[in-house]
Structures are given as C-alpha cells and as structure tokens.
Design a protein around this motif. Structure first.
Motif, mmCIF file in Angstrom:
data_model
loop_
_atom_site.group_PDB
_atom_site.id
_atom_site.type_symbol
_atom_site.label_atom_id
_atom_site.label_comp_id
_atom_site.label_asym_id
_atom_site.label_seq_id
_atom_site.Cartn_x
_atom_site.Cartn_y
_atom_site.Cartn_z
ATOM 1 N N PHE A 1 41.229 24.616 29.482
ATOM 2 C CA PHE A 1 41.454 26.025 29.223
ATOM 3 C C PHE A 1 40.126 26.742 28.927
ATOM 4 O O PHE A 1 39.894 27.856 29.395
ATOM 5 C CB PHE A 1 42.445 26.206 28.069
ATOM 6 C CG PHE A 1 42.797 27.635 27.803
ATOM 7 C CD1 PHE A 1 43.632 28.343 28.659
ATOM 8 C CD2 PHE A 1 42.281 28.303 26.695
ATOM 9 C CE1 PHE A 1 43.948 29.666 28.412
ATOM 10 C CE2 PHE A 1 42.588 29.624 26.448
ATOM 11 C CZ PHE A 1 43.431 30.308 27.312
ATOM 12 N N ALA A 2 39.223 26.090 28.181
ATOM 13 C CA ALA A 2 37.912 26.667 27.854
ATOM 14 C C ALA A 2 37.079 26.839 29.124
ATOM 15 O O ALA A 2 36.395 27.859 29.316
ATOM 16 C CB ALA A 2 37.190 25.804 26.838
ATOM 17 N N VAL A 3 37.123 25.838 30.027
ATOM 18 C CA VAL A 3 36.378 25.936 31.290
ATOM 19 C C VAL A 3 36.956 27.063 32.146
ATOM 20 O O VAL A 3 36.226 27.843 32.768
ATOM 21 C CB VAL A 3 36.404 24.579 32.030
ATOM 22 C CG1 VAL A 3 35.846 24.705 33.442
ATOM 23 C CG2 VAL A 3 35.633 23.534 31.256
ATOM 24 N N LEU A 4 38.299 27.151 32.171
ATOM 25 C CA LEU A 4 38.951 28.212 32.942
ATOM 26 C C LEU A 4 38.569 29.592 32.408
ATOM 27 O O LEU A 4 38.277 30.508 33.182
ATOM 28 C CB LEU A 4 40.473 28.016 32.887
ATOM 29 C CG LEU A 4 41.313 29.025 33.654
ATOM 30 C CD1 LEU A 4 41.025 28.944 35.145
ATOM 31 C CD2 LEU A 4 42.785 28.806 33.390
ATOM 32 N N VAL A 5 38.542 29.738 31.111
ATOM 33 C CA VAL A 5 38.126 31.004 30.504
ATOM 34 C C VAL A 5 36.673 31.300 30.862
ATOM 35 O O VAL A 5 36.300 32.446 31.137
ATOM 36 C CB VAL A 5 38.334 30.964 28.965
ATOM 37 C CG1 VAL A 5 37.651 32.142 28.281
ATOM 38 C CG2 VAL A 5 39.825 30.965 28.641
ATOM 39 N N GLY A 6 35.822 30.289 30.894
ATOM 40 C CA GLY A 6 34.417 30.466 31.270
ATOM 41 C C GLY A 6 34.282 30.955 32.708
ATOM 42 O O GLY A 6 33.476 31.835 33.005
ATOM 43 N N PHE A 7 35.082 30.341 33.626
ATOM 44 C CA PHE A 7 35.038 30.775 35.030
ATOM 45 C C PHE A 7 35.549 32.209 35.205
ATOM 46 O O PHE A 7 35.035 32.966 36.024
ATOM 47 C CB PHE A 7 35.871 29.834 35.920
ATOM 48 C CG PHE A 7 35.183 28.554 36.248
ATOM 49 C CD1 PHE A 7 33.865 28.521 36.665
ATOM 50 C CD2 PHE A 7 35.857 27.330 36.136
ATOM 51 C CE1 PHE A 7 33.233 27.328 36.977
ATOM 52 C CE2 PHE A 7 35.236 26.139 36.444
ATOM 53 C CZ PHE A 7 33.914 26.129 36.860
ATOM 54 N N ILE A 8 36.525 32.593 34.431
ATOM 55 C CA ILE A 8 37.066 33.950 34.530
ATOM 56 C C ILE A 8 36.127 34.955 33.857
ATOM 57 O O ILE A 8 36.006 36.100 34.301
ATOM 58 C CB ILE A 8 38.481 33.996 33.901
ATOM 59 C CG1 ILE A 8 39.450 33.184 34.757
ATOM 60 C CG2 ILE A 8 38.970 35.427 33.768
ATOM 61 C CD1 ILE A 8 40.830 33.059 34.155
#
Length: 125
Positions: free
Chosen positions: A15-22
């Motif tokens: 979830f943290a990586v996904l938030v970073g990509f977004i």
C-alpha cells in the motif's frame, strides 16, 4: 509474529509503494497546474494594457469619425450651394446667351449673299 501479522505488514508495504507511485503523478500534475496558473496570470497582466490601449484607440477613432461626419455634412452643404449657384447662373446668363447666339446666327444668315457659299467668297477675296 503470526502469519496474519506478516500478511498485514506485506499489505501495508504494498500500500505504501502504491501510494508512492500515485503521489509522483499527482505532484507533477500540481506543478503543471501551478505553471498554468502563472501563465494565465501573465496573460491577463499583458491583456489589461492592450485592452486599455484598444479602448483609447476606439475613443480616438470615434472622435475622428465625428470630425469626418462634420466635414461630410459641410461638403454636402457646399455641394448644394454650388448646385443652386450653377442653376441661378444658367437661368440668368444662359437664356440671354442662347438668344444672343440665335440673333448672331440670324444676322450672319441675313448678311450672307444669296447664291454664294463660303468657299466662293474666300476665293473672290
């Protein structure tokens, strides 16, 4: 740590990586919007003097058109006066000139010797 805890940590990391990509495209979009706002502000700052100059130009043009209207009205008056003067001149001088021309033609015809033409008179002289 149980298996559920490890699965929760993995889910949190994903979830943290996904938030970073977004977040990266959102930050770039924010910069684009800032640039667009600055460009619009510069354009509006540049348009304001142009609009003021245009308003001044239109006011001056209206003044000149009013002057041209006055000149046109005066030319129409002068044209009417000249037309009336020509008509008066034609009525006053034209009639007597036509009568004088007719009289002089009649005098020439009366003074002409019958049976001779102009050519024969010239040859006789």
């Amino acid at each position: 740590m149980s298996g559920g805890d490890i699965a929760g940590l993995i889910a949190a990391a994903v979830f943290a990586v996904l938030v970073g990509f977004i977040a990266v495209p959102l930050l770039k979009l924010g910069r684009v919007l800032d640039s667009t706002r600055d460009a619009i502000k510069e354009a509006s700052d540049g348009i304001t003097p142009i609009l003021e100059e245009t308003a001044t130009t239109i006011q001056e043009t209206n003044k000149q058109l009013a002057r041209v209207d006055t000149i046109t009205r005066n030319v129409a008056d002068v044209t009417g006066n000249v037309s009336a003067l020509v008509a008066l001149f034609a009525a006053t001088v034209g009639g007597p000139l036509i009568k004088l021309a007719g009289f002089s033609a009649a005098v020439r015809a009366a003074l002409r010797v019958p049976g001779t033409s102009r050519r024969s008179r010239r040859e006789a002289d």
